[in-house]
Design an enzyme around this catalytic site. Structure first.
Site, PDB file in Angstrom:
ATOM      1  N   GLU A 152      41.355 -58.437  37.061  1.00 31.70           N
ATOM      2  CA  GLU A 152      42.975 -58.511  37.327  1.00 31.70           C
ATOM      3  C   GLU A 152      43.379 -57.330  38.184  1.00 31.70           C
ATOM      4  O   GLU A 152      44.431 -57.066  37.908  1.00 31.70           O
ATOM      5  CB  GLU A 152      43.436 -58.974  36.160  1.00 31.70           C
TER       6      GLU A 152
HETATM    7  N1  COS Z   1      55.520 -60.550  43.487  1.00 34.30           N
HETATM    8  C1  COS Z   1      55.999 -61.480  44.453  1.00 34.30           C
HETATM    9  N2  COS Z   1      55.432 -61.199  45.783  1.00 34.30           N
HETATM   10  C2  COS Z   1      54.589 -60.394  46.104  1.00 34.30           C
HETATM   11  C3  COS Z   1      53.996 -59.475  44.752  1.00 34.30           C
HETATM   12  C4  COS Z   1      54.353 -59.663  43.583  1.00 34.30           C
HETATM   13  N3  COS Z   1      53.801 -58.933  42.810  1.00 34.30           N
HETATM   14  N4  COS Z   1      52.919 -58.724  45.632  1.00 34.30           N
HETATM   15  C5  COS Z   1      52.975 -59.011  46.989  1.00 34.30           C
HETATM   16  N5  COS Z   1      54.030 -59.896  47.329  1.00 34.30           N
HETATM   17  C6  COS Z   1      54.469 -60.377  48.310  1.00 34.30           C
HETATM   18  C7  COS Z   1      54.768 -59.444  49.370  1.00 34.30           C
HETATM   19  O1  COS Z   1      56.225 -59.264  49.327  1.00 34.30           O
HETATM   20  C8  COS Z   1      54.486 -60.003  50.852  1.00 34.30           C
HETATM   21  O2  COS Z   1      55.460 -60.873  51.011  1.00 34.30           O
HETATM   22  P1  COS Z   1      55.920 -61.209  52.719  1.00 34.30           P
HETATM   23  O3  COS Z   1      54.787 -61.900  53.160  1.00 34.30           O
HETATM   24  O4  COS Z   1      57.360 -61.811  52.444  1.00 34.30           O
HETATM   25  O5  COS Z   1      56.215 -59.843  53.002  1.00 34.30           O
HETATM   26  C9  COS Z   1      53.107 -60.664  50.641  1.00 34.30           C
HETATM   27  O6  COS Z   1      53.283 -60.881  48.907  1.00 34.30           O
HETATM   28  C10 COS Z   1      51.855 -59.807  50.748  1.00 34.30           C
HETATM   29  O7  COS Z   1      51.992 -58.631  50.034  1.00 34.30           O
HETATM   30  P2  COS Z   1      51.310 -57.275  50.573  1.00 34.30           P
HETATM   31  O8  COS Z   1      51.510 -57.218  51.823  1.00 34.30           O
HETATM   32  O9  COS Z   1      51.510 -56.123  49.662  1.00 34.30           O
HETATM   33  O10 COS Z   1      49.899 -57.774  50.485  1.00 34.30           O
HETATM   34  P3  COS Z   1      48.333 -56.843  50.376  1.00 34.30           P
HETATM   35  O11 COS Z   1      47.361 -57.720  51.218  1.00 34.30           O
HETATM   36  O12 COS Z   1      48.840 -55.582  51.202  1.00 34.30           O
HETATM   37  O13 COS Z   1      47.777 -56.832  48.827  1.00 34.30           O
HETATM   38  C11 COS Z   1      47.778 -56.309  46.772  1.00 34.30           C
HETATM   39  C12 COS Z   1      48.496 -56.477  47.885  1.00 34.30           C
HETATM   40  C13 COS Z   1      46.567 -55.009  47.049  1.00 34.30           C
HETATM   41  C14 COS Z   1      48.702 -55.805  45.616  1.00 34.30           C
HETATM   42  C15 COS Z   1      47.013 -57.445  46.401  1.00 34.30           C
HETATM   43  O14 COS Z   1      45.862 -57.821  47.307  1.00 34.30           O
HETATM   44  C16 COS Z   1      46.368 -57.280  45.135  1.00 34.30           C
HETATM   45  O15 COS Z   1      46.915 -57.569  44.047  1.00 34.30           O
HETATM   46  N6  COS Z   1      44.942 -57.185  44.960  1.00 34.30           N
HETATM   47  C17 COS Z   1      44.165 -57.223  43.626  1.00 34.30           C
HETATM   48  C18 COS Z   1      43.915 -58.664  43.574  1.00 34.30           C
HETATM   49  C19 COS Z   1      43.386 -58.746  42.070  1.00 34.30           C
HETATM   50  O16 COS Z   1      44.178 -58.437  40.863  1.00 34.30           O
HETATM   51  N7  COS Z   1      42.106 -59.415  41.978  1.00 34.30           N
HETATM   52  C20 COS Z   1      41.601 -59.851  40.774  1.00 34.30           C
HETATM   53  C21 COS Z   1      41.458 -61.202  40.812  1.00 34.30           C
HETATM   54  S1  COS Z   1      42.092 -61.955  39.643  1.00 34.30           S
HETATM   55  S2  COS Z   1      40.746 -61.748  38.045  1.00 34.30           S
END
Ligand code: COS
Length: 386
Positions: A363
């Protein structure tokens, strides 16, 4: 510490504790060793009405929130973090429907999840899309009143055991993170099959499999929210389930601590119980401090989320980091206190140490959590015009 739970929350916690002590603890080592999926425990949880603690009464649940989910996960994980995952993984699969499902979808899927008749799972991760969630390759192509899914999801908890899957797939590659969509896919849909069960270091009683979509046609009505919302569905779901991973870590740490404390009172060396040595006492004290700090943060984060707070990503990430790092440290120290016995498979702490490790990884790794926290801190500062 007194956390002033209401009567229902106390009842939920007690029920989960009783099941953990009486039903899970006696089988935890066997289920871990043989990789047995705990279908029998799921039935007990269902009969106790615990499967739907976080689902609203309207859809057959008990009407609680993240806090009630965390209380159950913590107690079950005290006995076995792997067995607890059949419940917690279902929460991860159900939250996209709770948050983004329309009434028809909620009515169709949530009551069976709440009653424990069906388990759920969440499909985001792929071979080349782990931390980089936006790197997923699975596609969903609109075709009349259907979508056709192609691709492979990897390391999916409850894979093969769950009946309801929420899947994130790409519907428009040109749109980046705004080009993903979330879908409900039912087990048994033609073109949807499972890979082999993974052979894991820990949480071995949970079932982890690939999900394979080969021209899998699903009704267009199975989309959650609308096209382009898949990444947001995933992120908002993870914001609500990371405290659940933290609760799993907390339960594992608490379980290991209880074993180490008890052992330290019983184990005699140099003519006295090892609990009388300051070296051991300080380790026990540090374990207790870290566990209670994690517990405070998790319960308060859950209340923050359940209370309707708008910004929750930072706190959800913080409690996952704190509790999972604590679980790794505490379980390692529990093995240390129990020495050679701790290292043996006859005692539960070596398993707890193996189970703890995944909580720092899944996660979202703790490195990704720290990125989320730092970005939120910077955003807050910019918002104040600094
Ligand atoms: N809530 C609402 N919106 C969100 C958000 C959140 N927590 N996090 C990101 N967003 C939105 C951003 O605002 C952005 O929106 P816009 O397109 O309108 O600008 C969009 O989503 C993309 O966000 P961002 O540019 O931050 O995306 P990235 O590709 O840089 O990725 C991380 C961000 C690294 C935080 C994400 O890829 C992540 O959480 N990775 C881990 C995944 C994970 O937990 N994997 C386990 C699988 S489940 S067991």
């Amino acid at each position: 510490m007194e956390y002033f739970f209401n009567e229902e929350q106390l009842m939920i916690r007690e029920l989960a504790k009783k099941i953990a002590d009486e039903k899970i603890a006696p089988i935890a080592i066997k289920y871990d060793e043989e990789g047995i999926f705990p279908g029998d425990i799921v039935e007990i949880l269902a009969a106790s009405d615990l499967c739907g603690v976080y689902i609203s009464e309207e859809y057959g649940g008990l009407g609680g929130g993240i806090l009630e989910m965390a209380l159950v996960v913590e107690q079950l994980s005290r006995a076995c973090g792997g067995i607890a995952l059949s419940f917690a993984g279902t929460g991860l699969g159900a939250f996209p429907i709770i948050l983004f499902g329309n009434d028809t979808q909620k009515k169709k899927y949530l009551p069976d999840i709440a009653s424990g008749k069906k388990l759920a799972a969440f499909g985001l991760t792929e071979a080349n899309a782990g931390s980089d969630a936006a790197g997923i390759q699975t596609t969903a192509v609109s075709d009349g009143d259907s979508y056709v899914l192609n691709g492979t999801k990897q390391w999916i908890t409850n894979g093969g055991e769950a009946d309801v899957y929420t899947i994130i797939a790409c519907t428009n590659r040109a749109k980046g993170a705004r080009g993903f969509s979330a879908f409900i896919v039912e087990k048994g849909t033609p073109g949807f099959t499972f890979g082999k069960k993974e052979n894991k270091m820990g949480i071995r009683a949970s079932c982890t499999r690939e999900l394979v979509f080969d021209n899998c046609r699903i009704p267009a009505g199975n989309i959650l929210s609308r096209e382009g919302m898949g990444f947001i569905v995933a992120m908002k779901t993870l914001d609500r389930t990371r405290p659940g991973v933290a609760a799993q870590a907390l339960g594992i740490a608490q379980g290991a601590f209880e074993h180490a404390l008890k052992y330290s009172r019983e184990r005699v060396q140099f003519g006295q119980a090892i609990s009388s040595f300051q070296a051991i006492q300080h380790m026990l004290a540090d374990m207790a401090i870290q566990i209670e700090a994690s517990r405070c943060m998790i319960y308060q984060t859950c209340r923050h989320i359940d209370g309707g707070a708008k910004n929750i990503s930072k706190e959800a990430a913080m409690c996952k980091v704190l509790a999972s790092d604590t679980a790794m440290k505490v379980t390692t120290d529990a093995v240390q206190i129990m020495g050679g016995y701790g290292y043996m498979k006859e005692y539960p702490v070596e398993k707890m140490m193996r189970d703890a490790k995944i909580t720092q990884i899944y996660e979202g790794t703790n490195q990704i959590q720290r990125n989320v926290i730092a970005l939120e801190l910077i955003k807050e500062l910019s918002g104040k015009g600094v």
